[in-house]
Write a protein that holds these residues in place. Structure first.
Motif, PDB file in Angstrom:
ATOM      1  N   VAL A 115     -38.464  24.948  -8.879  1.00  0.00           N
ATOM      2  CA  VAL A 115     -37.554  24.172  -9.707  1.00  0.00           C
ATOM      3  C   VAL A 115     -38.096  24.102 -11.131  1.00  0.00           C
ATOM      4  CG1 VAL A 115     -36.786  22.816  -7.726  1.00  0.00           C
ATOM      5  CG2 VAL A 115     -38.641  21.947  -9.156  1.00  0.00           C
ATOM      6  N   MET A 116     -37.183  23.929 -12.083  1.00  0.00           N
ATOM      7  CA  MET A 116     -37.562  23.874 -13.492  1.00  0.00           C
ATOM      8  C   MET A 116     -36.620  22.936 -14.226  1.00  0.00           C
ATOM      9  SD  MET A 116     -37.662  27.057 -16.208  1.00  0.00           S
ATOM     10  CE  MET A 116     -37.193  26.858 -17.923  1.00  0.00           C
ATOM     11  N   SER A 117     -37.173  22.178 -15.182  1.00  0.00           N
ATOM     12  CA  SER A 117     -36.376  21.292 -16.015  1.00  0.00           C
ATOM     13  C   SER A 117     -36.748  21.488 -17.475  1.00  0.00           C
ATOM     14  CB  SER A 117     -36.610  19.824 -15.608  1.00  0.00           C
ATOM     15  OG  SER A 117     -35.945  18.937 -16.482  1.00  0.00           O
ATOM     16  N   ILE A 118     -35.754  21.378 -18.368  1.00  0.00           N
ATOM     17  CA  ILE A 118     -35.996  21.532 -19.795  1.00  0.00           C
ATOM     18  C   ILE A 118     -34.977  20.698 -20.583  1.00  0.00           C
ATOM     19  CG2 ILE A 118     -34.602  23.642 -19.804  1.00  0.00           C
ATOM     20  CD1 ILE A 118     -37.517  22.913 -22.214  1.00  0.00           C
ATOM     21  N   PHE A 296     -53.352  15.016 -19.121  1.00  0.00           N
ATOM     22  CA  PHE A 296     -53.507  15.495 -20.489  1.00  0.00           C
ATOM     23  C   PHE A 296     -52.734  16.790 -20.728  1.00  0.00           C
ATOM     24  CE2 PHE A 296     -57.416  12.834 -20.262  1.00  0.00           C
ATOM     25  CZ  PHE A 296     -57.115  12.000 -21.331  1.00  0.00           C
ATOM     26  N   THR A 297     -51.686  17.009 -19.933  1.00  0.00           N
ATOM     27  CA  THR A 297     -50.800  18.146 -20.143  1.00  0.00           C
ATOM     28  C   THR A 297     -49.458  17.606 -20.619  1.00  0.00           C
ATOM     29  OG1 THR A 297     -51.901  19.353 -18.356  1.00  0.00           O
ATOM     30  CG2 THR A 297     -49.776  20.205 -19.105  1.00  0.00           C
ATOM     31  N   PRO A 298     -49.249  17.501 -21.926  1.00  0.00           N
ATOM     32  CA  PRO A 298     -48.047  16.832 -22.442  1.00  0.00           C
ATOM     33  C   PRO A 298     -46.797  17.683 -22.298  1.00  0.00           C
ATOM     34  CG  PRO A 298     -49.319  17.724 -24.251  1.00  0.00           C
ATOM     35  CD  PRO A 298     -50.147  17.946 -23.013  1.00  0.00           C
ATOM     36  N   THR A 299     -45.655  17.001 -22.301  1.00  0.00           N
ATOM     37  CA  THR A 299     -44.361  17.687 -22.324  1.00  0.00           C
ATOM     38  C   THR A 299     -43.588  17.382 -23.604  1.00  0.00           C
ATOM     39  OG1 THR A 299     -43.138  15.885 -21.227  1.00  0.00           O
ATOM     40  CG2 THR A 299     -44.263  17.503 -19.813  1.00  0.00           C
ATOM     41  N   TYR A 326     -47.562  23.290 -10.017  1.00  0.00           N
ATOM     42  CA  TYR A 326     -47.011  22.583 -11.172  1.00  0.00           C
ATOM     43  C   TYR A 326     -47.469  23.260 -12.456  1.00  0.00           C
ATOM     44  CZ  TYR A 326     -46.069  18.852 -14.550  1.00  0.00           C
ATOM     45  OH  TYR A 326     -45.617  18.128 -15.629  1.00  0.00           O
ATOM     46  N   ALA A 327     -46.537  23.449 -13.397  1.00  0.00           N
ATOM     47  CA  ALA A 327     -46.867  24.128 -14.655  1.00  0.00           C
ATOM     48  C   ALA A 327     -45.980  23.609 -15.772  1.00  0.00           C
ATOM     49  CB  ALA A 327     -46.697  25.641 -14.508  1.00  0.00           C
ATOM     50  N   ALA A 338     -40.875  22.905 -20.885  1.00  0.00           N
ATOM     51  CA  ALA A 338     -40.290  23.081 -19.557  1.00  0.00           C
ATOM     52  C   ALA A 338     -41.333  22.730 -18.509  1.00  0.00           C
ATOM     53  CB  ALA A 338     -39.822  24.520 -19.373  1.00  0.00           C
ATOM     54  N   VAL A 339     -40.919  22.043 -17.446  1.00  0.00           N
ATOM     55  CA  VAL A 339     -41.820  21.716 -16.339  1.00  0.00           C
ATOM     56  C   VAL A 339     -41.325  22.418 -15.091  1.00  0.00           C
ATOM     57  CG1 VAL A 339     -42.628  19.530 -17.277  1.00  0.00           C
ATOM     58  CG2 VAL A 339     -40.551  19.550 -15.915  1.00  0.00           C
TER      59      VAL A 339
END
Length: 349
Positions: A115-118, A296-299, A326-327, A338-339
């Protein structure tokens, strides 16, 4: 030098201590405090600096205060209640998201879904990059916030429809629009009520090739109103509405749920933690990014603003859905990343 170190340590500690009080007390704080709480993870840096200065300052009270505040920051960074997928008798010790794939194979998981969201920033995001991410990561479900007709046309020109042929789309002129693309059939269920931005809920049906099983996943494309100006009440209302949606299935519910998108909230907001805590039967939902240890991985922000990055885009699942991989990926022309993650969806949901 000793006196100056002590004075500087105190000057650093005072604002960090004030924000720590706001983080520790789950009250309905005003807008400015809500916004500052987003940056809580970064307080560990001045807290550590204050302790380093307090040690040569030779004042036990200042040193103890600095140590206590630093300890609080570290506790919040890796909070024990951060949420993991369930550890059931058949997969004892496999609750961690990083080992979800192994656990899934032993618990009869029927299907995997990438799955991906943006958030596309008013539809300005680079359509070619979005389609490339979908193709290279074999994404089966894509949620877009701030979707516009112009972006939809560009995505179609880049061939997104060939990769994800099923679509539920409601373009808007600015921030209100949304779209969901899927490799698998979608059925619209409704909208989260009383929200300025449209947040549709739908049912995805996924059949695992060769397994003879079909699973369903209830998905909500999330875009909560940002906590700005005098609209912080709307932000809280949106998060409460999402919480009611997640909790509605009752104490014995085993339905598969996914809420993905721009929550405009971080784990350091009590309103977001309350949403996670209120899953079906008051069981804790899983924030996939938090469970993966990516504080510490910001979006956001990804467009060059002079701000420390924060995580306001999330993938939130039912507690019995393990996740892995997760990426976070930058996309040109939008201020959000994008997550992505792979969900291991159990049968019978």
């Amino acid at each position: 030098m000793t006196a100056w170190a002590r004075v500087l340590a105190v000057c650093i500690l005072l604002p960090v201590a004030a924000l720590s009080v706001f983080r520790a007390v789950p009250a309905e704080w005003p807008t400015t405090v809500v916004q500052l709480l987003s940056f809580t993870p970064w307080l560990v840096i001045p807290a550590a600096l204050a302790l380093a200065l307090a040690l040569p300052g030779r004042r036990p009270v200042v040193t103890a205060a600095a140590g206590l505040i630093l300890g609080a920051q570290l506790f919040w960074l890796w909070a024990p209640d951060a949420g993991r997928a369930d550890a059931r008798p058949s997969d004892t010790g496999q609750a961690e998201a990083g080992r979800a794939g192994t656990a899934a194979s032993r618990t009869g998981t029927a299907a995997q879904l990438r799955v991906m969201s943006i958030n596309s920033l008013f539809g300005r995001a680079d359509a070619a990059e979005i389609v490339r991410l979908v193709r290279e990561n074999r994404v089966g479900l894509l949620a877009i916030q701030e979707h516009t007709q112009a972006l939809e046309d560009r995505l179609a020109a880049e061939g997104l429809g060939k990769l994800l042929p099923h679509r539920i789309s409601d373009p808007g002129k600015k921030a209100s629009g949304s779209a969901t693309y899927s490799k698998h059939p979608l059925e619209a269920i409704g909208l989260v009520p009383d929200t300025p931005f449209r947040m549709p809920t739908f049912r995805l049906t996924l059949s695992e090739a060769g397994a003879g099983t079909t699973v369903t996943l209830e998905v909500t494309n999330v875009h909560a109103f940002p906590p700005v100006h005098d609209r912080v009440g709307q932000w809280r209302s949106d998060l409460k509405a999402l919480g009611r949606l997640a909790a509605r299935n009752g104490a014995e519910a085993r339905g598969n749920q996914l809420l993905l998108g721009d929550f405009n909230a971080t784990y350091d907001h009590s309103e977001f933690r309350r949403l996670l805590d209120g899953g079906p039967g008051s069981r804790k939902l899983v924030d996939v990014g938090m469970a993966s240890g990516t504080r510490f991985t910001p979006t956001w922000p990804m467009d060059g603003q002079a701000l420390p990055g924060v995580t306001i885009d999330h993938l939130v699942t039912s507690p019995h859905i393990p996740a892995s991989g997760y990426a976070v990926h930058r996309v040109t022309a939008t201020d959000h990343a994008a997550v992505l993650a792979t969900l291991h969806i159990p049968a019978g949901g």
